[in-house]
Scaffold this active site. Structure first.
Site, PDB file in Angstrom:
ATOM      1  N   GLY A 161       0.813  -1.210   0.000  1.00 27.47           N
ATOM      2  CA  GLY A 161       0.000   0.000   0.000  1.00 27.47           C
ATOM      3  C   GLY A 161       0.841   1.252   0.000  1.00 27.47           C
ATOM      4  N   SER A 162       0.158   2.392  -0.001  1.00 26.40           N
ATOM      5  CA  SER A 162       0.838   3.669  -0.188  1.00 26.40           C
ATOM      6  C   SER A 162       1.699   4.075   1.004  1.00 26.40           C
ATOM      7  CB  SER A 162      -0.188   4.769  -0.485  1.00 26.40           C
ATOM      8  OG  SER A 162      -1.143   4.859   0.565  1.00 26.40           O
ATOM      9  N   ASP A 183      -6.398   0.370   6.616  1.00 27.02           N
ATOM     10  CA  ASP A 183      -7.475   1.215   6.110  1.00 27.02           C
ATOM     11  C   ASP A 183      -8.257   1.865   7.243  1.00 27.02           C
ATOM     12  OD1 ASP A 183      -7.079   0.599   3.277  1.00 27.02           O
ATOM     13  OD2 ASP A 183      -7.687  -1.417   3.855  1.00 27.02           O
ATOM     14  N   LYS A 231      -8.210  -4.023   6.923  1.00 25.33           N
ATOM     15  CA  LYS A 231      -7.192  -3.971   5.884  1.00 25.33           C
ATOM     16  C   LYS A 231      -7.724  -4.667   4.640  1.00 25.33           C
ATOM     17  CE  LYS A 231      -2.971  -5.072   6.863  1.00 25.33           C
ATOM     18  NZ  LYS A 231      -2.555  -3.999   5.910  1.00 25.33           N
ATOM     19  N   GLY A 244      -6.621  -2.524  -0.675  1.00 29.03           N
ATOM     20  CA  GLY A 244      -5.686  -2.633  -1.788  1.00 29.03           C
ATOM     21  C   GLY A 244      -5.625  -4.026  -2.393  1.00 29.03           C
ATOM     22  N   GLU A 254      -1.179 -10.518   3.353  1.00 29.16           N
ATOM     23  CA  GLU A 254      -0.834  -9.661   4.497  1.00 29.16           C
ATOM     24  C   GLU A 254      -1.089 -10.387   5.814  1.00 29.16           C
ATOM     25  OE1 GLU A 254      -1.671  -5.223   2.563  1.00 29.16           O
ATOM     26  OE2 GLU A 254      -3.260  -6.245   3.655  1.00 29.16           O
ATOM     27  N   LYS A 270      -6.969   7.608   9.167  1.00 29.17           N
ATOM     28  CA  LYS A 270      -7.364   6.198   9.273  1.00 29.17           C
ATOM     29  C   LYS A 270      -7.911   5.830  10.653  1.00 29.17           C
ATOM     30  CE  LYS A 270      -5.973   5.761   5.094  1.00 29.17           C
ATOM     31  NZ  LYS A 270      -4.874   4.920   4.659  1.00 29.17           N
TER      32      LYS A 270
END
Length: 248
Positions: free
Chosen positions: A45-46, A104, A114, A117, A123, A141
């Site tokens: 993720g980012s 998230d 989570k 994505g 994960e 978040k």
């Protein structure tokens, strides 16, 4: 939250953008929780992107040595390979010293949603094997309860996915949710594991996440869900005023 420790941003600057906040959390997670000789889980993720970037920098400079890492997605694997981070799998390294990943949603007990994505299965497989799970997020978040800021993903088999979707909607512990098959370019989104994702949406927080997690997991045809409960060791929360370290 069980504990909160405030840490100033790098050089005391005010973080001006979300990307800068994500970078602060990602870099600090590696600086504070990764040591030479460790087995490290790399999230997706980012925000996790910046942790992977920082690990690559510190290996290249020699500040860290003898690290091996386990990526949680194809895209994280590609990023790590591009940075010459040595990669292994759970098959050879089933116990990790630390895993670092974004989320998230984070509730006051540091339970997570989570998987928006799409990498929730890998994960969770990796992060549940870590001695320490470091979660890195920006303050957007943080939520009072899980399920309210967007989708709670559920990975399902493509076989009879409509049947699985209907069973999710009918589940007692998540009654009232709506469910949608995730799409990409007018086709079902396909995970790295060749499965589909059903996104669940709620108008109020999930009342009992533990009960919901169990009921969903018990359904045949469900591969994994995005509730990551009682897993977080520490959460680094970046905001405009710096970094907070939250412990359960």
């Amino acid at each position: 939250f069980g504990g909160v420790r405030r840490v100033r941003g790098a050089r005391g600057v005010t973080m001006a953008s979300v990307d800068e906040m994500k970078k602060l959390a990602g870099y600090r997670s590696v600086d504070d929780y990764v040591e030479s000789g460790m087995v490290v889980g790399l999230g997706t993720g980012s925000t996790a992107y910046f942790a992977v970037e920082r690990l690559g920098q510190k290996l290249a400079s020699g500040e860290l040595k003898d690290i091996v890492a386990i990526p949680t997605s194809v895209r994280t694997k590609e990023q790590a390979e591009g940075l010459s981070i040595p990669l292994v799998t759970l098959d050879t390294h089933p116990v990790l010293d630390v895993a670092i990943d974004g989320a998230d949603e984070v509730d006051p007990s540091l339970n997570l949603v989570k998987g928006r994505g799409g990498a929730l299965l890998r994960e969770k497989m990796v992060e549940v094997q870590a001695k320490k799970f470091v979660v890195i997020v920006d303050d957007s978040k943080l939520v009072p309860g899980l399920g309210i800021s967007g989708a709670m993903p559920v990975e399902v088999t493509p076989f009879c996915w409509e049947h699985s979707l209907k069973r999710l909607v009918e589940a007692e512990s998540i009654k009232g949710c709506t469910a949608k098959l995730r799409m990409e370019d007018d086709k079902p989104y396909v995970t790295d594991n060749d499965n589909y994702i059903v996104d669940l949406y709620f108008t109020e927080p999930i009342k009992d996440p533990v009960a919901a997690a169990k009921e969903i997991s018990d359904m045949v045809g469900i591969v994994e869900h995005g509730l990551f409960l009682n897993m977080t060791s520490v959460c680094l929360v970046a905001s405009g005023s710096g970094l907070e370290v939250k412990t359960a």
